[in-house]
Enzyme design. Sequence first.
Site: not given
Ligand code: NAD
Length: 319
Positions: A10, A32, A36, A56, A107, A150
């Site tokens: 991501g 997964n 991303g 996942d 875990g 969320y």
């Molecule tokens: P993103 O969507 O770019 O990255 C999230 C990644 O998690 C993706 O690559 C996705 O494929 C993967 N993913 C999701 N569910 C999954 C699963 N069940 N198993 C394996 N992989 C899985 O989003 P981001 O902006 O990089 O956010 C990353 C984290 O930071 C998240 O937890 C999000 O809640 C948190 N966050 C981000 C922001 C922001 O401004 N970008 C703000 C607050 C919190």
Amino acid sequence: MRILISGAAGFLGSHLSDRLISEGHQIIGLDNFITGNRANIAHRMGDENFSFYRHDVSNYIFVPGNVDAVLHFASPASPNPKSPSGYFNLPIQTMKAGALGTHNTLGVAKTNNARYLLASTSEIYGDPEIHPQSESYPGNVDPAGPRAVYDEAKRFAEALTLAYHRHHNVDTRIVRIFNTYGPRMDLEDGRALPNLLKQALLGQPLTVYGDGQQTRSFCYVDDLVDGIVRLLYSDEHMPVNIGNPVEMTILQFAETINRVTGNQAGVTFMAGERSARDPQRRRPDITRAQTILKWEPKVDFEEGLRRTIPYFKEKLGLA
Ligand code: NAD
Ligand code: UDP
């Protein structure tokens, strides 16, 4: 350290991987690809300090060998109801990543006696009644509301993380991330920065939802990653806000994007487009991060935009 990062493909997970590898750590990435992008980690393929598993995190995680730290970043993150990768359209996956994914990654940390860091969010404050938001504010979230999948998953994730700390003595940390932007954001995920910067570079009017008087504060990704790494190295177990405290209205945000990109097309107000429970004001109180981590952001919004534009131009075929 040998560090497991969920969500490594991501936006934030890939930047964290790069930063931690540059500090001499080894990364095991899990993703997964639900939101991303392989391109975010393509430059790491063949790197002996980066291994990757398509997995996942809602399912049991087995990691061969010892792990020293676990960073749980896997979750859909965009609030845009029209985006296929937004959590409105991935409600069950979002709740599973926050609940089951947090349980499984905790875990791994417990089994390995590893330190743990949860990516939480400013969304746990909901539509806040106090301003700015400090970590002591418990939030204003409707468990039956449209953002609940969320917000409540992240609130559960925080509670579970602290339960593992208090009951199992796992060495946990929680970062509450505020709006962050930079290269490798998904241009199509419907968040304000990708939408508006893309529109500006294409010479289109910027879509400002509502009257544009709602506020946010935007943190450049390198600043955010620096704060997270400091938290990882610290011994702080209670949640810490990391974000940029410079607040602006979405209209000011749009006007700055137009000025920096030289876009002449102005803005279009879209009265009906604000999603339900879209927070009216959001700004982090970063006193804890300043005091405990000696951290504060260094990159102002115009500079961050300039650093982000080349990536957007490349993705749009304008480079
Ligand atoms: P993103 O969507 O770019 O990255 C999230 C990644 O998690 C993706 O690559 C996705 O494929 C993967 N993913 C999701 N569910 C999954 C699963 N069940 N198993 C394996 N992989 C899985 O989003 P981001 O902006 O990089 O956010 C990353 C984290 O930071 C998240 O937890 C999000 O809640 C948190 N966050 C981000 C922001 C922001 O401004 N970008 C703000 C607050 C919190
Ligand atoms: N927004 C906007 N135009 C867009 C996309 C978003 O005006 O094209 C607004 C949105 O209504 C919200 C703010 O920008 O008030 C920030 O939205 P974003 O999706 O980035 O994330 P949020 O801060 O709501 O989690």
